[in-house]
Design an enzyme around this catalytic site. Sequence first.
Site, mmCIF file in Angstrom:
data_model
loop_
_atom_site.group_PDB
_atom_site.id
_atom_site.type_symbol
_atom_site.label_atom_id
_atom_site.label_comp_id
_atom_site.label_asym_id
_atom_site.label_seq_id
_atom_site.Cartn_x
_atom_site.Cartn_y
_atom_site.Cartn_z
ATOM 1 N N ASN A 124 1.398 12.625 4.743
ATOM 2 C CA ASN A 124 2.007 12.131 6.408
ATOM 3 C C ASN A 124 3.429 12.828 5.810
ATOM 4 O O ASN A 124 3.684 12.235 4.819
ATOM 5 C CB ASN A 124 2.377 10.411 6.623
ATOM 6 C CG ASN A 124 0.789 9.580 6.862
ATOM 7 O OD1 ASN A 124 0.156 10.580 7.204
ATOM 8 N ND2 ASN A 124 0.890 9.275 7.084
ATOM 9 N N LYS B 197 -0.154 7.180 2.254
ATOM 10 C CA LYS B 197 -0.246 6.562 1.141
ATOM 11 C C LYS B 197 -1.231 7.066 -0.182
ATOM 12 O O LYS B 197 -1.382 7.240 -0.700
ATOM 13 C CB LYS B 197 -1.601 5.214 1.272
ATOM 14 C CG LYS B 197 -0.758 4.587 2.934
ATOM 15 C CD LYS B 197 -1.397 3.453 2.850
ATOM 16 C CE LYS B 197 -0.688 2.139 4.023
ATOM 17 N NZ LYS B 197 0.213 2.169 3.802
ATOM 18 N N GLY B 198 -1.822 8.902 0.642
ATOM 19 C CA GLY B 198 -2.485 9.108 -0.626
ATOM 20 C C GLY B 198 -1.816 9.879 -1.532
ATOM 21 O O GLY B 198 -1.615 9.923 -2.554
ATOM 22 N N GLY C 245 5.746 -10.781 -8.256
ATOM 23 C CA GLY C 245 4.838 -10.230 -9.391
ATOM 24 C C GLY C 245 3.764 -9.760 -9.111
ATOM 25 O O GLY C 245 2.889 -9.412 -7.384
ATOM 26 N N ASP D 99 14.402 -0.856 -0.148
ATOM 27 C CA ASP D 99 13.647 -0.565 0.974
ATOM 28 C C ASP D 99 12.104 -0.504 0.240
ATOM 29 O O ASP D 99 12.211 0.116 -1.036
ATOM 30 C CB ASP D 99 13.601 1.027 1.360
ATOM 31 C CG ASP D 99 12.611 1.901 1.650
ATOM 32 O OD1 ASP D 99 11.601 0.849 2.441
ATOM 33 O OD2 ASP D 99 12.892 3.039 2.026
ATOM 34 N N ASP E 232 2.125 2.043 -2.952
ATOM 35 C CA ASP E 232 1.406 3.015 -3.792
ATOM 36 C C ASP E 232 1.557 3.472 -5.345
ATOM 37 O O ASP E 232 0.998 3.619 -5.670
ATOM 38 C CB ASP E 232 1.521 4.296 -2.499
ATOM 39 C CG ASP E 232 1.261 3.696 -1.268
ATOM 40 O OD1 ASP E 232 1.091 2.873 -0.911
ATOM 41 O OD2 ASP E 232 2.065 4.336 -0.207
HETATM 42 O O1 RIB Z 1 2.789 2.641 1.975
HETATM 43 C C1 RIB Z 1 3.650 3.557 2.265
HETATM 44 C C2 RIB Z 1 2.919 5.190 3.157
HETATM 45 O O2 RIB Z 1 2.896 4.412 4.530
HETATM 46 C C3 RIB Z 1 4.173 5.455 3.775
HETATM 47 O O3 RIB Z 1 4.630 6.868 3.192
HETATM 48 C C4 RIB Z 1 3.550 6.189 5.302
HETATM 49 O O4 RIB Z 1 3.666 7.266 5.746
HETATM 50 C C5 RIB Z 1 2.530 5.505 5.842
HETATM 51 O O5 RIB Z 1 1.194 6.070 4.982
#
Ligand code: RIB
Length: 293
Positions: free
Chosen positions: A12, A41-42, A208, A230, A236
């Site tokens: 994204n 996420k990917g 944790g 943030d 991810d």
């Molecule tokens: O997990 C964070 C991500 O979730 C962001 O980068 C956004 O693109 C969404 O996919």
Amino acid sequence: MSAQVVIVGSANVDLVTRVERIPGPGETVTSESFNVFAGGKGLNQAIASRRAGAVTALIAAVGSDDYARVLVDTVRHEGMDDALLRREPGTTGTAFVTTDATGENNIVIVPGANGLLNRLTESERDQVREADVLVCQLEVPNSVVEDAVTTAREAGTTVVLNPTPVRTVPAAILAAVDVLIVNEHEADQLRVEELRVPCVVTTLGSKGATLQIRGERTVRVPARKTIALDTTGAGDTFVGAFAAEIARGVGYAQAATRANVAASLSVEEHGAVPSIPTRQAVDEALGLERVEN
Ligand code: RIB
């Protein structure tokens, strides 16, 4: 060289705005900043795996708009092959991300090209077969996730699934999973204790993580003290760093400990991709000397 970690998932462009307080329904607030970042996420998980030192491939789709270039350039810049990024007509996946002063966020996703990633090609399946670890999430259709995980299962590639955004996971996908990585809300929503998955890792944010290998006692992964600016992409970062570790042959508990440190570092900066730490940064946080390999 074949990849050690293959990620099948979303890419994204993140349109990120920062506000003091996330507005409620019908409310308008003024933003303090606006940035355009690579995300999804990917893509985030692939970069986390790559920065953790694994040879990593991302199988994903971008659109035909100007944002596609941002994502292709990011993949190249991180030392991954952009040949596995499909170009589809139409919009690139887009995420509208709002973060507040406490580091929390909310996200609205427009799937765009991610929604067109329905099946793998035979050469993409070969990438999955040759990898040590496959990672999938659910920002792409179930059909491609099922294709990837069943291909991996047959080839003996370890399957890591991060079932987010959360939705019911088809039995055919779950049956192929070796490690499920969820946060505490997803764990509740999916009732993970009832799923017959060999290993469940539950991330607990500032507390944790826990790791449950079926039939064995729960292992607690200690938290690292941090000040969260943030939290976007922290999950991810955990997933990608964990995948890179197990691809190196590290055990699940040790991999989760290192992934947890990587995730804790990622919340100390703004943006998902910009905040993902390198292997060296994680070594330093762990008080380790850098070991070249
Ligand atoms: O997990 C964070 C991500 O979730 C962001 O980068 C956004 O693109 C969404 O996919």
